[in-house]
Enzyme design. Structure first.
Site, mmCIF file in Angstrom:
data_model
loop_
_atom_site.group_PDB
_atom_site.id
_atom_site.type_symbol
_atom_site.label_atom_id
_atom_site.label_comp_id
_atom_site.label_asym_id
_atom_site.label_seq_id
_atom_site.Cartn_x
_atom_site.Cartn_y
_atom_site.Cartn_z
ATOM 1 N N LYS A 108 0.834 -1.215 0.000
ATOM 2 C CA LYS A 108 0.000 0.000 0.000
ATOM 3 C C LYS A 108 0.867 1.263 0.000
ATOM 4 C CE LYS A 108 -3.156 2.983 0.490
ATOM 5 N NZ LYS A 108 -4.165 3.277 -0.496
ATOM 6 N N CYS A 128 -3.604 11.033 1.073
ATOM 7 C CA CYS A 128 -2.928 9.739 0.920
ATOM 8 C C CYS A 128 -1.511 9.907 0.383
ATOM 9 C CB CYS A 128 -3.713 8.849 -0.033
ATOM 10 S SG CYS A 128 -5.429 8.724 0.433
HETATM 11 N N1 SAJ Z 1 -1.268 14.702 -9.296
HETATM 12 C C1 SAJ Z 1 -0.338 15.425 -10.025
HETATM 13 N N2 SAJ Z 1 0.102 14.914 -11.213
HETATM 14 C C2 SAJ Z 1 -0.358 13.730 -11.706
HETATM 15 C C3 SAJ Z 1 -1.306 13.004 -10.949
HETATM 16 C C4 SAJ Z 1 -1.748 13.518 -9.741
HETATM 17 O O1 SAJ Z 1 0.120 16.501 -9.617
HETATM 18 O O2 SAJ Z 1 0.067 13.356 -12.805
HETATM 19 C C5 SAJ Z 1 -1.749 15.232 -8.008
HETATM 20 C C6 SAJ Z 1 -3.254 15.497 -7.963
HETATM 21 O O3 SAJ Z 1 -3.568 16.746 -8.529
HETATM 22 C C7 SAJ Z 1 -3.518 15.423 -6.482
HETATM 23 C C8 SAJ Z 1 -2.528 14.362 -5.993
HETATM 24 O O4 SAJ Z 1 -1.554 14.261 -7.012
HETATM 25 O O5 SAJ Z 1 -3.230 16.654 -5.846
HETATM 26 C C9 SAJ Z 1 -3.109 12.990 -5.719
HETATM 27 O O6 SAJ Z 1 -4.112 12.679 -6.662
HETATM 28 P P1 SAJ Z 1 -4.329 11.226 -7.287
HETATM 29 O O7 SAJ Z 1 -5.526 11.297 -8.158
HETATM 30 O O8 SAJ Z 1 -3.080 10.747 -7.915
HETATM 31 O O9 SAJ Z 1 -4.562 10.268 -6.036
HETATM 32 P P2 SAJ Z 1 -5.519 10.286 -4.729
HETATM 33 O O10 SAJ Z 1 -4.743 10.881 -3.586
HETATM 34 O O11 SAJ Z 1 -6.854 10.888 -5.006
HETATM 35 O O12 SAJ Z 1 -5.714 8.706 -4.486
HETATM 36 C C10 SAJ Z 1 -4.555 7.902 -4.298
HETATM 37 C C11 SAJ Z 1 -4.639 6.700 -5.262
HETATM 38 N N3 SAJ Z 1 -3.345 6.018 -5.281
HETATM 39 C C12 SAJ Z 1 -2.698 5.739 -6.450
HETATM 40 O O13 SAJ Z 1 -3.138 6.061 -7.541
HETATM 41 C C13 SAJ Z 1 -1.417 4.991 -6.347
HETATM 42 C C14 SAJ Z 1 -5.743 5.742 -4.823
HETATM 43 O O14 SAJ Z 1 -5.758 4.582 -5.623
HETATM 44 C C15 SAJ Z 1 -5.551 5.359 -3.351
HETATM 45 O O15 SAJ Z 1 -6.568 4.478 -2.895
HETATM 46 C C16 SAJ Z 1 -5.595 6.633 -2.521
HETATM 47 O O16 SAJ Z 1 -4.511 7.472 -2.935
HETATM 48 C C17 SAJ Z 1 -5.462 6.244 -1.056
HETATM 49 O O17 SAJ Z 1 -6.489 6.260 -0.360
HETATM 50 O O18 SAJ Z 1 -4.363 5.847 -0.633
#
Ligand code: SAJ
Length: 425
Positions: free
Chosen positions: A214, A268
């Site tokens: 995780k 997360c």
């Molecule tokens: N972000 C970027 N660039 C990218 C992708 C995301 O700057 O290319 C930023 C987003 O804008 C945001 C942050 O990262 O601020 C996180 O967003 P996200 O959509 O990547 O993820 P979360 O935090 O909404 O959800 C994550 C997910 N983990 C992964 O994709 C590995 C989800 O599957 C998990 O269940 C969740 O964390 C969790 O609960 O741990």
């Protein structure tokens, strides 16, 4: 027809993970007793309503409560299985704070009985499932647990949640799951519980590997976003459009760079990597630096914006987006919110904040004089626009709206637009 040894399940913690999990289990015929320490949450759910925003969740909670399959309680209830989905924040020194898991252990220890399965879903540092087992053993010396018995009274497993906010109901059912039992028998029983609703695959391992899996998933994403954010700094210095650069580099068959932005938000990805770093400070160098790169980005956006604002003597800035990612209403750990807050403390003019997913600005922004505005109004009134979130409303806006603007873009939505001045941050 559902065939399972689990007729009832108690879900401890009815937040962004616990409530959808409880509702999905209930929709698949399990009697679910949700437990939360917050009386308002319990009351809301028992009225068939929800206290969080997640597409389609309200309907499934409403239906399952009406059918008496789901009920919410302040105290733990007897059940065949227990799922713990409580928050695991970190302390000021970034070390994990396991107090909610310990409270959950206390709560379920009062109703635990021979034959039960306990599953921990909360994101946890390596060894937490074993710790949970020790806490339960101390609280219930009359029962045997997998740390001391090959055929224990209570089975324990770690099965991390992996669902993406905004797509939780789909991903809960279709994502594959890692099942980390404290013994093979624990994994087998945990898999049986998830199979009541899961269409994805279950992959069995031990609890320590599942805990690390995780943390690894979120640290992987954090490190890769940090790479993109570092590129954005290098490109800005060298007068290169970082979005065009990444698009071109990604044409290589083995390159897949993520997108830069104003920083990494949510509860997360910006948190979990610290669980690795705080326990492995010597080894986890890259993971730590990635966190630092991503954490530094919001301040950098403020600095750049102020530089432009001062040099052009700007009076009004439209800030587009406050949530932590596009097309959701979640402001938790949002870099956009932090940026707007810092900017409103340091910028001498007026800030019109545009956030289509909220009805009221957070108090601190109101106190700092920010005004919540409609997109069109803000675009009409402001000479400069700072893009912090790539909401659909902004992505699909008519490019002509930006024509006479000074545009500061952290999300690359305006890469090809012609405007008065374009600053990519
Ligand atoms: N972000 C970027 N660039 C990218 C992708 C995301 O700057 O290319 C930023 C987003 O804008 C945001 C942050 O990262 O601020 C996180 O967003 P996200 O959509 O990547 O993820 P979360 O935090 O909404 O959800 C994550 C997910 N983990 C992964 O994709 C590995 C989800 O599957 C998990 O269940 C969740 O964390 C969790 O609960 O741990």
């Amino acid at each position: 027809m559902r065939t399972t040894e689990f007729n009832s399940c108690s879900v401890i913690g009815l937040g962004y993970i616990g409530l959808p999990t409880a509702a999905v289990l209930a929709a698949h015929g399990v009697h679910v007793y949700g437990v939360d320490v917050n009386p308002k949450v319990v009351e809301t759910i028992n009225q068939g309503k929800i206290h969080i925003i997640e597409p389609d969740l309200d309907a499934i909670v409403h239906q399952t409560v009406q059918k008496n399959k789901l009920s919410a309680h302040l105290k733990a209830q007897h059940a065949d299985a227990f799922i713990i989905a409580v928050p695991t924040p970190f302390h000021e020194d970034k070390s994990p704070d396991l107090r909610y898991i310990q409270s959950a252990a206390k709560a379920i220890s009062t109703v635990l009985k021979k034959g039960n399965l306990v599953v921990l879903e909360s994101t946890s540092p390596v060894g937490t499932t074993e710790q949970l087992c020790s806490w339960l053993q101390e609280l219930r010396p009359d029962l045997t647990f997998p740390n001391s018995s090959e055929n224990p009274d209570v089975h324990i497993a770690y099965c991390p949640e992996r669902v993406l906010p905004g797509k939780v109901l789909h991903e809960l059912i279709y994502n594959d799951r890692v099942i980390g039992g404290m013994s093979p028998a624990c994994s087998e029983r945990a898999e049986a519980l998830y199979k009541t609703f899961l269409k994805g695959q279950c992959y069995r391992t031990n609890s320590r590997t599942a805990e690390m899996a995780k943390l690894t998933e979120n640290a992987f994403r954090d490190v890769n976003i940090a790479f993109a954010n570092e590129l954005s700094l290098i490109c800005s210095k060298n007068d290169i459009n970082v979005w065009e650069l990444i698009q071109l580099a990604n044409k290589h068959p083995r390159v897949n760079i993520l997108q830069p932005g104003p920083g990494v938000g949510g509860h997360c990805i910006a948190v979990d990597p610290w669980f690795i770093v705080s326990r492995n400070p010597e080894e986890a160098k890259l993971i730590r630096v990635a966190r630092e790169v991503n954490d530094a980005k919001p301040h950098r956006v403020v600095q750049k914006t102020l530089e432009v604002a001062n040099s052009l003597q700007l009076k009004k800035i439209a800030v587009l987006g406050l949530t932590y990612k596009p097309d959701i209403d979640d402001l938790r750990e949002s870099p956009a919110l932090d940026i707007c807050k810092e900017l409103s403390e340091k910028f001498n003019g007026t800030i019109l904040a545009v956030e289509p997913h909220i009805r009221e600005l957070p108090l601190i922004l109101k106190q700092n004089g920010c005004i919540l505005a409609e997109f069109e109004k803000a675009m009409k009134e402001c000479e400069a626009v700072l893009v912090l979130v790539d909401h659909k409303l902004f992505r699909e806006a008519n490019p002509e709206m930006f024509q006479d603007k000074i545009l500061l873009d952290t999300k690359g939505i305006a890469s090809g637009y012609s405007c008065k001045k374009l600053e990519l941050i």
